[in-house]
Design a protein around this motif. Structure first.
Motif, PDB file in Angstrom:
ATOM      1  N   MET A 127     -34.703  19.607  79.041  1.00  0.00           N
ATOM      2  CA  MET A 127     -35.540  18.415  79.113  1.00  0.00           C
ATOM      3  C   MET A 127     -36.410  18.163  77.882  1.00  0.00           C
ATOM      4  SD  MET A 127     -36.727  18.901  83.104  1.00  0.00           S
ATOM      5  CE  MET A 127     -37.576  17.325  83.138  1.00  0.00           C
ATOM      6  N   THR A 128     -36.266  18.947  76.840  1.00  0.00           N
ATOM      7  CA  THR A 128     -37.088  18.757  75.645  1.00  0.00           C
ATOM      8  C   THR A 128     -36.245  18.219  74.496  1.00  0.00           C
ATOM      9  OG1 THR A 128     -36.689  21.022  74.870  1.00  0.00           O
ATOM     10  CG2 THR A 128     -38.589  20.684  76.315  1.00  0.00           C
ATOM     11  N   ASP A 129     -36.917  17.737  73.468  1.00  0.00           N
ATOM     12  CA  ASP A 129     -36.208  17.297  72.270  1.00  0.00           C
ATOM     13  C   ASP A 129     -35.484  18.480  71.622  1.00  0.00           C
ATOM     14  OD1 ASP A 129     -37.165  14.744  72.630  1.00  0.00           O
ATOM     15  OD2 ASP A 129     -38.915  15.032  71.325  1.00  0.00           O
ATOM     16  N   ALA A 130     -36.074  19.666  71.753  1.00  0.00           N
ATOM     17  CA  ALA A 130     -35.441  20.851  71.178  1.00  0.00           C
ATOM     18  C   ALA A 130     -34.090  21.126  71.825  1.00  0.00           C
ATOM     19  CB  ALA A 130     -36.361  22.064  71.363  1.00  0.00           C
ATOM     20  N   ALA A 131     -33.957  20.776  73.105  1.00  0.00           N
ATOM     21  CA  ALA A 131     -32.704  21.038  73.806  1.00  0.00           C
ATOM     22  C   ALA A 131     -31.530  20.317  73.152  1.00  0.00           C
ATOM     23  CB  ALA A 131     -32.836  20.620  75.271  1.00  0.00           C
TER      24      ALA A 131
END
Length: 269
Positions: free
Chosen positions: A175-179
């Motif tokens: 659910m994060t931009d890092a994902a």
């Protein structure tokens, strides 16, 4: 506390440590084989936890991973050692040596996942704040558990830490931009390792509860089967084995997630 005095009372003995002072007594006949070991299977099953934690520690040392990972594996080993003495003595002091490190290791796992700035230094404000919150939480829980010696309280707090860790690692990977920047193959591998550990934890908890609910029936079966085969029916011993292995897998998942944040040099909120 469980009462087995009506089931095979001739096998239930008193040990050298005096009366049971722990708030829990498990579905294993006390001092059946030795006055020095209250619960033989529940005691020595902890050696598996200690052994697999040492394997993780040696792997982390061999790969020159940061000290925080080695500290995590050392913490899991400490839980196993504390549990060894708890089940050997059934004294409240030994119970604390088992249950308090469980909370400390669980809270440290959350620290590793929330300390999600690139790098392993202690200089940034977020890391320092998290360390302070970690220490405060552990101190407050220790104090509150000494005041409120209800084992259910401990179990609820520990379960909350495990669930929070699972939710946090799911958030980071999905659910994060890092994902988006983590390769799908690596995300899947981490998810598989961590979920395997969580599944082992859940199955161990299931067996532990069967041990509690059907204790008298299981004890009659043990007497009928005889030992050492009857040791296989000790549900709490299987909890030790399964949670030891589950902790190992879950910590690898946490370690890999944190390492990807470092390698990728991206922040995670």
């Amino acid at each position: 506390m469980l009462n087995l005095t009506t089931v095979a009372p001739w096998l239930q003995n008193t040990g050298v440590y005096g009366p049971v002072t722990a708030t829990l007594d498990w579905c294993e006949l006390n001092h059946q084989f030795s006055p020095y070991v209250a619960e033989m299977a529940n005691t020595f099953s902890n050696l598996f936890t200690v052994g697999i934690a040492l394997i993780g520690y040696m792997q982390a040392s061999r790969e020159r991973l940061p000290p925080r990972y080695k500290a995590g594996y050392a913490g899991v080993a400490l839980v196993g050692i504390g549990s060894f003495f708890f089940h050997a003595t059934l004294l409240f002091e030994a119970q604390l040596a088992d249950e308090l490190p469980m909370i400390y290791v669980g809270s440290m796992s959350l620290f590793l996942l929330f300390d999600s700035k690139p790098g392993y230094g202690l200089g940034n404000a977020r890391t320092q704040l998290l360390i302070a919150l970690l220490a405060l939480f552990d101190v407050l829980f220790t104090w509150s558990y000494m005041v409120n010696r209800n084992p259910v309280y401990h179990q609820v707090v520990f379960a909350s830490l495990v669930i929070s860790t699972t939710l946090r690692i799911t958030y980071i990977l999905q659910m994060t931009d890092a994902a988006v920047r983590i390769p799908e193959k690596k995300k899947k591998a981490i998810a598989n390792v961590f979920s395997t550990g969580a599944g082992l934890f859940a199955f161990g908890f299931f067996l532990w509860n069967l041990d509690n609910i059907f204790c008298h029936t299981l004890t009659n079966w043990k007497v009928a089967l005889g030992w050492p085969i009857a040791f296989l029916l000790e549900g709490h011993s299987w909890w030790h084995v399964l949670t030891g292995l589950g902790s190992y897998y879950m910590f690898i998942g946490i370690q890999c997630t944190r390492s990807l944040i470092l390698i990728g040099f991206f922040d995670v909120p």
